[in-house]
Design a protein around this motif. Structure first.
Motif, mmCIF file in Angstrom:
data_model
loop_
_atom_site.group_PDB
_atom_site.id
_atom_site.type_symbol
_atom_site.label_atom_id
_atom_site.label_comp_id
_atom_site.label_asym_id
_atom_site.label_seq_id
_atom_site.Cartn_x
_atom_site.Cartn_y
_atom_site.Cartn_z
ATOM 1 N N GLU A 1 0.826 -1.199 0.000
ATOM 2 C CA GLU A 1 0.000 0.000 0.000
ATOM 3 C C GLU A 1 0.868 1.260 0.000
ATOM 4 N N LEU A 2 1.935 1.235 0.773
ATOM 5 C CA LEU A 2 2.858 2.377 0.794
ATOM 6 C C LEU A 2 3.518 2.559 -0.579
ATOM 7 N N LEU A 3 3.912 1.463 -1.207
ATOM 8 C CA LEU A 3 4.485 1.545 -2.554
ATOM 9 C C LEU A 3 3.474 2.112 -3.544
ATOM 10 N N VAL A 4 2.237 1.694 -3.425
ATOM 11 C CA VAL A 4 1.185 2.206 -4.306
ATOM 12 C C VAL A 4 1.032 3.709 -4.104
ATOM 13 N N ARG A 5 0.985 4.147 -2.849
ATOM 14 C CA ARG A 5 0.849 5.584 -2.586
ATOM 15 C C ARG A 5 2.005 6.382 -3.183
ATOM 16 N N ARG A 6 3.199 5.823 -3.149
ATOM 17 C CA ARG A 6 4.371 6.518 -3.687
ATOM 18 C C ARG A 6 4.334 6.620 -5.206
ATOM 19 N N HIS A 7 3.768 5.621 -5.867
ATOM 20 C CA HIS A 7 3.896 5.542 -7.327
ATOM 21 C C HIS A 7 2.584 5.686 -8.096
ATOM 22 N N GLN A 8 1.442 5.718 -7.410
ATOM 23 C CA GLN A 8 0.173 5.716 -8.129
ATOM 24 C C GLN A 8 -0.026 6.957 -8.997
ATOM 25 N N ASP A 9 0.432 8.112 -8.546
ATOM 26 C CA ASP A 9 0.259 9.321 -9.360
ATOM 27 C C ASP A 9 1.043 9.224 -10.666
ATOM 28 N N ALA A 10 2.276 8.747 -10.588
ATOM 29 C CA ALA A 10 3.088 8.600 -11.801
ATOM 30 C C ALA A 10 2.491 7.546 -12.726
ATOM 31 N N VAL A 11 2.001 6.452 -12.171
ATOM 32 C CA VAL A 11 1.387 5.399 -12.985
ATOM 33 C C VAL A 11 0.165 5.967 -13.711
ATOM 34 N N TYR A 12 -0.668 6.693 -12.986
ATOM 35 C CA TYR A 12 -1.856 7.283 -13.604
ATOM 36 C C TYR A 12 -1.475 8.307 -14.674
ATOM 37 N N ARG A 13 -0.501 9.168 -14.366
ATOM 38 C CA ARG A 13 -0.068 10.193 -15.324
ATOM 39 C C ARG A 13 0.414 9.548 -16.620
#
Length: 172
Positions: A14-26
């Protein structure tokens, strides 16, 4: 964190997702051009990452590995349609509130012309250009994400830039 997540620690993932989710979505948004499709592709990429995480050998490559999953998912979706590619947040593209109507009109027209020009690029060129120019990734990082050599990435970006210069010639 990656090693903990590989061991099944959902809080670490979950912490990894929070760190990278914005870049993945962008990345998925800029490739697909549709926020709904991009959100779906980003979510599918994160689910795939969770499922495939135990197979990741080098934990230091997690961000590139995750972006590669997201990029491939987005590229798979582009095969079925021609996207209109947004280039980023409106606040980053448009003049500030002190700008007059003429500046806003020009900025909007230029943005639309760029989006149209990007949509006209083949998906591999568009993807490499987006990752380089909008995400600021190195050629080596992009090569790893798109599974190509850095030389091939340079070529794709060069061809994309050439196309964009020609398409936006009237804006000079």
């Amino acid at each position: 964190m990656v090693e903990h997540a590989q061991d099944g620690d959902t809080d670490a993932f979950e912490l990894l997702v929070r760190r990278h989710q914005d870049a993945v979505y962008r990345i998925t948004l800029r490739i697909l051009g549709d926020s709904g499709d991009a959100a779906d592709a980003a979510q599918e990429a994160l689910v795939t990452a969770w499922r495939q995480l135990p197979k990741l050998r080098n934990t230091a490559t997690f961000p590139a590995w995750l972006y590669r999953i997201a990029t491939r998912r987005a590229l798979n979706l582009t095969r079925s349609r021609h996207p209109a590619v947004p280039i980023g947040d409106d606040e980053k593209r448009l003049p500030g509130p002190a700008a007059g109507p003429e500046q806003h009109s020009v900025a909007t027209g230029l943005r639309e012309a760029l989006e149209l020009a990007l949509a006209g690029l083949p998906p591999p060129q568009r993807t490499c250009w987006v990752l380089r120019e909008l995400e600021g990734m190195s050629y080596d990082e992009i090569a790893e994400i798109v599974n190509a050599t850095p030389t091939a990435v340079r070529g794709r970006i060069h061809r994309a830039r050439t196309h964009l210069v020609e398409a936006l010639h009237s804006w000079r």
